[in-house]
Design a protein around this motif. Sequence first.
Motif, PDB file in Angstrom:
ATOM      1  N   ILE A 137       0.821  -1.209   0.000  1.00  0.00           N
ATOM      2  CA  ILE A 137       0.000   0.000   0.000  1.00  0.00           C
ATOM      3  C   ILE A 137       0.858   1.264   0.000  1.00  0.00           C
ATOM      4  O   ILE A 137       0.341   2.373   0.169  1.00  0.00           O
ATOM      5  CB  ILE A 137      -0.976   0.019   1.196  1.00  0.00           C
ATOM      6  CG1 ILE A 137      -0.226  -0.099   2.532  1.00  0.00           C
ATOM      7  CG2 ILE A 137      -2.006  -1.086   1.049  1.00  0.00           C
ATOM      8  CD1 ILE A 137      -1.138   0.043   3.744  1.00  0.00           C
ATOM      9  N   ALA A 138       2.162   1.096  -0.181  1.00  0.00           N
ATOM     10  CA  ALA A 138       3.093   2.234  -0.307  1.00  0.00           C
ATOM     11  C   ALA A 138       3.005   3.168   0.880  1.00  0.00           C
ATOM     12  O   ALA A 138       2.919   4.392   0.727  1.00  0.00           O
ATOM     13  CB  ALA A 138       2.829   2.987  -1.614  1.00  0.00           C
ATOM     14  N   GLU A 139       3.033   2.585   2.068  1.00  0.00           N
ATOM     15  CA  GLU A 139       2.953   3.384   3.282  1.00  0.00           C
ATOM     16  C   GLU A 139       4.240   3.217   4.078  1.00  0.00           C
ATOM     17  O   GLU A 139       4.475   2.177   4.698  1.00  0.00           O
ATOM     18  CB  GLU A 139       1.741   2.949   4.110  1.00  0.00           C
ATOM     19  CG  GLU A 139       1.452   3.858   5.292  1.00  0.00           C
ATOM     20  CD  GLU A 139       0.144   3.495   5.977  1.00  0.00           C
ATOM     21  OE1 GLU A 139      -0.928   3.723   5.366  1.00  0.00           O
ATOM     22  OE2 GLU A 139       0.194   2.952   7.092  1.00  0.00           O
ATOM     23  N   ASP A 144       5.391  10.663   3.854  1.00  0.00           N
ATOM     24  CA  ASP A 144       4.286  10.693   2.894  1.00  0.00           C
ATOM     25  C   ASP A 144       4.773  10.753   1.444  1.00  0.00           C
ATOM     26  O   ASP A 144       4.039  10.376   0.526  1.00  0.00           O
ATOM     27  CB  ASP A 144       3.368  11.883   3.170  1.00  0.00           C
ATOM     28  CG  ASP A 144       2.623  11.761   4.494  1.00  0.00           C
ATOM     29  OD1 ASP A 144       2.494  10.621   4.978  1.00  0.00           O
ATOM     30  OD2 ASP A 144       2.194  12.794   5.031  1.00  0.00           O
ATOM     31  N   THR A 147       4.527   7.513  -0.451  1.00  0.00           N
ATOM     32  CA  THR A 147       3.189   7.165  -0.930  1.00  0.00           C
ATOM     33  C   THR A 147       2.916   7.797  -2.288  1.00  0.00           C
ATOM     34  O   THR A 147       2.223   7.216  -3.134  1.00  0.00           O
ATOM     35  CB  THR A 147       2.127   7.612   0.086  1.00  0.00           C
ATOM     36  OG1 THR A 147       2.408   6.999   1.351  1.00  0.00           O
ATOM     37  CG2 THR A 147       0.730   7.199  -0.353  1.00  0.00           C
ATOM     38  N   ASP A 148       3.478   8.979  -2.535  1.00  0.00           N
ATOM     39  CA  ASP A 148       3.348   9.623  -3.844  1.00  0.00           C
ATOM     40  C   ASP A 148       4.271   8.988  -4.875  1.00  0.00           C
ATOM     41  O   ASP A 148       3.908   8.860  -6.058  1.00  0.00           O
ATOM     42  CB  ASP A 148       3.674  11.118  -3.731  1.00  0.00           C
ATOM     43  CG  ASP A 148       2.676  11.869  -2.868  1.00  0.00           C
ATOM     44  OD1 ASP A 148       1.495  11.463  -2.837  1.00  0.00           O
ATOM     45  OD2 ASP A 148       3.075  12.849  -2.208  1.00  0.00           O
ATOM     46  N   LYS A 188      -3.281  -4.102   9.115  1.00  0.00           N
ATOM     47  CA  LYS A 188      -1.986  -3.839   8.503  1.00  0.00           C
ATOM     48  C   LYS A 188      -0.910  -4.698   9.167  1.00  0.00           C
ATOM     49  O   LYS A 188      -1.003  -5.027  10.346  1.00  0.00           O
ATOM     50  CB  LYS A 188      -1.599  -2.357   8.628  1.00  0.00           C
ATOM     51  CG  LYS A 188      -2.494  -1.413   7.848  1.00  0.00           C
ATOM     52  CD  LYS A 188      -2.073   0.036   8.062  1.00  0.00           C
ATOM     53  CE  LYS A 188      -2.991   0.992   7.316  1.00  0.00           C
ATOM     54  NZ  LYS A 188      -2.620   2.416   7.536  1.00  0.00           N
TER      55      LYS A 188
END
Length: 256
Positions: A137-139, A144, A147-148, A188
């Motif tokens: 989930i690119a976390e 942050d 995540t982009d 998660k």
Amino acid sequence: MKYFNPKTAAERYSKGRPDFHNNTIKHIKDFLHLDNKVDNALDIACGTGLSTKALLEIATNVYGTDTSQEMLNFALHSDKIHYLIALAEQQPFGDNIFDLITVSSGVHWFDIDKFLIEANRLLKSRSWLVLYENHFIAEMVGNDNFTDWFPNVYLKKFPSPPRNSAYAWTNENLNPKNFSFITEEIFKNSVILTKKQLALYFTTQSNIISAVEKNQTTYEQVESWLDQELTPFFDNDNTTQTINYGNWIKYIQRAN
């Protein structure tokens, strides 16, 4: 394309996939109230056996099947685990044998309607088909920008290859196949990774395997690119970051 058949893919998979499975199995154990081990459990699309090994916590006899011999060559072996080559839709077992069937991060490659017919044949009455997914989930905790980066850089360079369209896990679809959808858990899993470990994980994804097998790039080129791209997220090669993976579990019960 059978993305996980090549030896290079299987070897990377055996080294680069995070082992979150024990935590997921604990969720399954608690939900199914398994105070004692079930007799027989089957892990379909078992890969290199991380998900299969975890079943030893809740089952006496554990079986793992996969379509890739190379994956099974790297599987975690135990006297209590029996591995076989088999399609998800065509398993080499008799009727009504299993108390539990699990699929970890693989059902999107199946012919799902045929798979459900086969799972119904294999399971005992009122037994369980449990599907679960540990998806990226690119976390990255505290960053942050990562995540982009994932959709805007990584996925643009290495898009996901075609797979089965989303299946509606509803009783409308499941009841005719003698199954009932009971519930779904969503949570998660946190994994601590270095830059090199995260890059290795990416090379186990079908996104990159597909590009390599189509001769669009090489693993060496991918690793060089990932090393450059991931550097802003790590202070140095020994720095670790906490990556959250999304996990869902679908509990599906054979009706009778």
